[in-house]
Design an enzyme around this catalytic site. Structure first.
Site, PDB file in Angstrom:
ATOM      1  N   ARG A  52      45.385  47.904   2.645  1.00  0.00           N
ATOM      2  CA  ARG A  52      45.089  48.878   1.580  1.00  0.00           C
ATOM      3  C   ARG A  52      44.196  48.274   0.496  1.00  0.00           C
ATOM      4  O   ARG A  52      44.194  48.722  -0.641  1.00  0.00           O
ATOM      5  CB  ARG A  52      46.374  49.375   0.963  1.00  0.00           C
ATOM      6  CG  ARG A  52      47.272  48.274   0.438  1.00  0.00           C
ATOM      7  CD  ARG A  52      48.382  48.861  -0.374  1.00  0.00           C
ATOM      8  NE  ARG A  52      49.382  47.869  -0.685  1.00  0.00           N
ATOM      9  CZ  ARG A  52      50.382  48.096  -1.500  1.00  0.00           C
ATOM     10  NH1 ARG A  52      50.511  49.266  -2.072  1.00  0.00           N
ATOM     11  NH2 ARG A  52      51.269  47.155  -1.740  1.00  0.00           N
ATOM     12  N   ARG A  83      41.645  43.427  -8.634  1.00  0.00           N
ATOM     13  CA  ARG A  83      42.049  42.047  -8.917  1.00  0.00           C
ATOM     14  C   ARG A  83      40.948  41.044  -8.594  1.00  0.00           C
ATOM     15  O   ARG A  83      40.084  41.279  -7.763  1.00  0.00           O
ATOM     16  CB  ARG A  83      43.365  41.705  -8.230  1.00  0.00           C
ATOM     17  CG  ARG A  83      43.320  41.754  -6.734  1.00  0.00           C
ATOM     18  CD  ARG A  83      44.682  41.356  -6.180  1.00  0.00           C
ATOM     19  NE  ARG A  83      44.674  41.292  -4.740  1.00  0.00           N
ATOM     20  CZ  ARG A  83      45.719  41.016  -4.000  1.00  0.00           C
ATOM     21  NH1 ARG A  83      46.886  40.768  -4.566  1.00  0.00           N
ATOM     22  NH2 ARG A  83      45.634  40.965  -2.683  1.00  0.00           N
ATOM     23  N   ASP A 101      51.214  34.891   4.787  1.00  0.00           N
ATOM     24  CA  ASP A 101      50.048  35.733   4.441  1.00  0.00           C
ATOM     25  C   ASP A 101      49.908  35.880   2.933  1.00  0.00           C
ATOM     26  O   ASP A 101      48.872  36.346   2.455  1.00  0.00           O
ATOM     27  CB  ASP A 101      50.157  37.114   5.093  1.00  0.00           C
ATOM     28  CG  ASP A 101      51.518  37.747   4.889  1.00  0.00           C
ATOM     29  OD1 ASP A 101      52.507  37.197   5.407  1.00  0.00           O
ATOM     30  OD2 ASP A 101      51.608  38.770   4.182  1.00  0.00           O
ATOM     31  N   ASN A 102      50.927  35.510   2.189  1.00  0.00           N
ATOM     32  CA  ASN A 102      50.835  35.589   0.731  1.00  0.00           C
ATOM     33  C   ASN A 102      50.627  34.209   0.101  1.00  0.00           C
ATOM     34  O   ASN A 102      50.787  34.041  -1.104  1.00  0.00           O
ATOM     35  CB  ASN A 102      52.095  36.240   0.154  1.00  0.00           C
ATOM     36  CG  ASN A 102      52.186  37.714   0.514  1.00  0.00           C
ATOM     37  OD1 ASN A 102      51.169  38.340   0.810  1.00  0.00           O
ATOM     38  ND2 ASN A 102      53.387  38.258   0.503  1.00  0.00           N
ATOM     39  N   ASP A 161      49.738  54.063   4.394  1.00  0.00           N
ATOM     40  CA  ASP A 161      48.800  55.087   3.919  1.00  0.00           C
ATOM     41  C   ASP A 161      47.608  54.497   3.171  1.00  0.00           C
ATOM     42  O   ASP A 161      46.724  55.216   2.711  1.00  0.00           O
ATOM     43  CB  ASP A 161      49.530  56.106   3.027  1.00  0.00           C
ATOM     44  CG  ASP A 161      50.147  55.464   1.784  1.00  0.00           C
ATOM     45  OD1 ASP A 161      50.001  54.229   1.604  1.00  0.00           O
ATOM     46  OD2 ASP A 161      50.771  56.185   0.990  1.00  0.00           O
ATOM     47  N   GLY A 162      47.603  53.179   3.016  1.00  0.00           N
ATOM     48  CA  GLY A 162      46.472  52.530   2.336  1.00  0.00           C
ATOM     49  C   GLY A 162      46.484  52.705   0.824  1.00  0.00           C
ATOM     50  O   GLY A 162      45.564  52.282   0.138  1.00  0.00           O
ATOM     51  N   ASP A 169      49.536  38.348  -4.600  1.00  0.00           N
ATOM     52  CA  ASP A 169      50.404  39.378  -4.021  1.00  0.00           C
ATOM     53  C   ASP A 169      51.735  39.486  -4.737  1.00  0.00           C
ATOM     54  O   ASP A 169      52.793  39.114  -4.222  1.00  0.00           O
ATOM     55  CB  ASP A 169      50.589  39.136  -2.509  1.00  0.00           C
ATOM     56  CG  ASP A 169      49.374  39.633  -1.739  1.00  0.00           C
ATOM     57  OD1 ASP A 169      48.370  39.979  -2.388  1.00  0.00           O
ATOM     58  OD2 ASP A 169      49.429  39.681  -0.502  1.00  0.00           O
TER      59      ASP A 169
HETATM   60  P1  AMP Z   1      52.257  42.798   0.927  1.00  0.00           P
HETATM   61  O1  AMP Z   1      53.732  42.888   1.029  1.00  0.00           O
HETATM   62  O2  AMP Z   1      51.659  43.626  -0.192  1.00  0.00           O
HETATM   63  O3  AMP Z   1      51.739  41.404   0.939  1.00  0.00           O
HETATM   64  O4  AMP Z   1      51.709  43.525   2.234  1.00  0.00           O
HETATM   65  C1  AMP Z   1      51.982  43.087   3.551  1.00  0.00           C
HETATM   66  C2  AMP Z   1      51.027  43.766   4.494  1.00  0.00           C
HETATM   67  O5  AMP Z   1      51.249  45.173   4.518  1.00  0.00           O
HETATM   68  C3  AMP Z   1      49.572  43.579   4.158  1.00  0.00           C
HETATM   69  O6  AMP Z   1      48.864  43.491   5.365  1.00  0.00           O
HETATM   70  C4  AMP Z   1      49.243  44.843   3.406  1.00  0.00           C
HETATM   71  O7  AMP Z   1      47.877  45.147   3.425  1.00  0.00           O
HETATM   72  C5  AMP Z   1      50.059  45.867   4.167  1.00  0.00           C
HETATM   73  N1  AMP Z   1      50.414  47.042   3.341  1.00  0.00           N
HETATM   74  C6  AMP Z   1      51.282  47.092   2.318  1.00  0.00           C
HETATM   75  N2  AMP Z   1      51.367  48.334   1.817  1.00  0.00           N
HETATM   76  C7  AMP Z   1      50.520  49.102   2.541  1.00  0.00           C
HETATM   77  C8  AMP Z   1      50.147  50.496   2.525  1.00  0.00           C
HETATM   78  N3  AMP Z   1      50.674  51.350   1.652  1.00  0.00           N
HETATM   79  N4  AMP Z   1      49.235  50.905   3.432  1.00  0.00           N
HETATM   80  C9  AMP Z   1      48.702  50.064   4.312  1.00  0.00           C
HETATM   81  N5  AMP Z   1      49.008  48.758   4.393  1.00  0.00           N
HETATM   82  C10 AMP Z   1      49.905  48.279   3.516  1.00  0.00           C
HETATM   83 MG    MG Z   2      50.380  40.281   1.025  1.00  0.00          MG
END
Ligand code: AMP
Ligand code: MG
Length: 490
Positions: free
Chosen positions: A96, A179, A255-256, A128-129, A265
């Site tokens: 997203r 960001r 990944d973070n 949903d991005g 993140d």
């Molecule tokens: P995060 O927990 O924010 O580090 O996200 C973990 C993964 O989930 C990453 O690949 C994000 O891009 C993906 N992600 C989180 N929320 C969404 C969302 N609402 N739509 C699409 N991808 C998401």
């Molecule tokens: Mg992340």
């Protein structure tokens, strides 16, 4: 008309990431926001990276930071990466977020400018991005607070609402955070290359990373090993920094974890109030994998995953490569410990090193744990030499500890005043306590009142200032407000 205006802000965006093999990204335009509105904007940050946003109208700013109209040269992309999430390997990527480009600051530093919440990408999986306003403002507050506290971090330039609702448990206001980070290259980016790329792809990513973050190691005999050592050092220093201010990231998945050593993140992260090494805030971290006390060890675990990805670059002989990696990673604990202890010394006003310091620190932490003392306020009150009648400060254990501390101070060359100054520089007067952040978010999200948040941001920008902060900001929450839980997903 507005497009023309947008171009006046001296963007000069570059796009070096797309020089990597195509495996590493997908060109991706941000989605159109229906009715974008700029709700918060970090003008000093914009200026510091060389953007001349004062030339833009509010409408132009809302358009650009919602992704509706980008500078002419922008060629946005979503980055591919993988990662170990709670211990399990998964394909991920910017689901997203889109990188609109890289900006060279007047001092020559390169920064990614990324829109998070800007629509679906090929890496969105079921998502949903999109993003909701509350969590994006939360990322804004915490990342700016971390910067104020002196911790390497991504920073927040703007939040715009999109004029659309996003569906979570209920319908929430949609928003995008812009960001800035020195890059978004993650341990997970290397894991992705190792799993799905060729050796050439992996090498291209490593060379790119070295060029971008550690050009000084280019000529080393084994630059890839030096890269690994650099990241080990940066992460040891970063995580020690977190521990010293009571920050709990909450989702230390690979990944973070950046190779730059910046915190990124901000999801279910939070600051600890009462000192309890087992503190967890994330609702999804049911086993406490990412509890406060586990963060240094998780750092090491993540760095082992990084080594696994880099192995073929260390040496052709895989057994030798493993031994090389193990040797390098063997330094992590020592490095971490060094950063942590040196930081703790400073928190106690100690500038020289003594053998007994480690036990002095540990005894204090144990007392804080036993007496359920607030982490930040204990150090703040020690700094002010203003011990209140709390359970900790009135305990016999503390009185004995204080005697030892005073005794230890006599070995210092610094004057009392200098010791106090050192403590003030290392013990924040305030931190973004959960109840303060929630109060600011509630006013913003529920009442469109950003005054509470702006005031909080102002105070959090100088957390070591012992002069002018009202009591409200350093008081811990009412016991009835705890426990606090943050929800990921966002
Ligand atoms: P995060 O927990 O924010 O580090 O996200 C973990 C993964 O989930 C990453 O690949 C994000 O891009 C993906 N992600 C989180 N929320 C969404 C969302 N609402 N739509 C699409 N991808 C998401
Ligand atoms: Mg992340």
């Amino acid at each position: 008309m507005v497009t023309q205006m947008i171009n006046q802000a001296a963007w000069d965006l570059e796009d070096t990431y797309s020089e990597l093999p195509e495996l590493f990204y997908t060109k991706q335009q941000p989605a159109q926001a229906k009715d974008p509105e700029l709700v918060i904007f970090n003008q000093p940050l914009a200026k510091s990276i060389g953007l001349q946003t004062e030339k833009l109208s509010g409408e132009a700013l809302a358009n650009v930071f919602s992704g509706n109209q980008l500078p002419d040269e922008a060629d946005p992309l979503a980055q591919a990466y993988a990662g170990h999430q709670f211990g399990h390997f998964t394909m991920l990527g910017d689901g997203r977020a889109v990188l609109i480009g890289e900006k060279l600051s007047p001092s020559g530093e390169r920064f990614d400018i990324q829109l998070k919440g800007a629509g679906r990408t090929p890496y969105s999986r079921g998502g949903d991005g999109r993003a909701a306003l509350g969590p994006m403002l939360r990322e804004y507050i915490i990342s700016e607070a971390m910067h104020g506290l002196g911790i390497p971090t991504s920073r927040s330039l703007a939040v715009t609402t999109t004029g659309e609702k996003v569906r979570r448990e209920t319908f929430l206001t949609g928003a995008i955070v812009t960001r800035i980070a020195s890059s978004h290259i993650r341990v997970g980016t290397f894991e992705y290359a190792a799993r799905w790329g060729s050796l050439e792809d992996l090498k291209a990513l490593a060379d790119y990373t070295i060029n971008r973050h550690f050009p000084e190691i280019k000529e080393h005999e084994n630059p890839y090993l030096s890269l690994y050592e650099k990241v080990i050092d940066r992460q040891a220093s970063l995580i020690a920094g977190w521990q010293l201010i009571g920050f709990i990231h909450g989702v230390m998945n690979t990944d973070n974890m950046t190779v730059s050593g910046e915190t990124i993140d901000y999801g279910p992260c939070a600051f600890m109030n009462q000192y309890d090494p087992k503190t967890v805030f994330s609702s999804i971290d049911v086993n406490g994998r990412y509890a406060y006390e586990n963060q240094p060890g998780i750092g090491e675990w993540n760095l082992a995953r990084f080594a696994e990805a880099l192995l073929p670059l260390f040496q052709e002989d895989s057994e030798k490569a493993v031994a090389t990696a193990q040797h390098a990673l063997g330094n992590y604990a020592k490095l971490y410990w060094g950063y942590w202890l040196s930081g703790m010394r400073k928190k106690l006003g100690l500038a020289i090193e003594k053998e007994e310091d480690e036990s002095l620190v540990k005894e204090l932490l144990q007392l804080m744990e036993n007496h359920e003392a607030d982490f930040t306020n204990t150090f703040r009150l020690l700094t002010l030499n203003d011990q209140d009648n709390s359970e900790l400060f009135t305990s016999r254990g503390f009185r004995e500890w204080k005697k030892k501390w005073k005794e230890r101070q006599t070995a210092e060359l610094n004057t009392k005043k200098e010791m106090e100054a050192l403590m003030k520089e290392n013990n924040p007067f305030i931190i973004p306590r959960n109840h303060l952040v929630e109060e600011a978010l509630e006013a913003a999200v529920e009442k469109q009142d950003y005054s509470v948040m702006n005031q909080l941001l102002d105070i959090l920008s100088r957390p070591y200032d012992y002069n002018q902060i009202q009591e409200k900001y350093f008081l811990p929450p009412n016991p009835s407000d705890e426990p606090f839980v943050t929800y990921c997903g966002t």
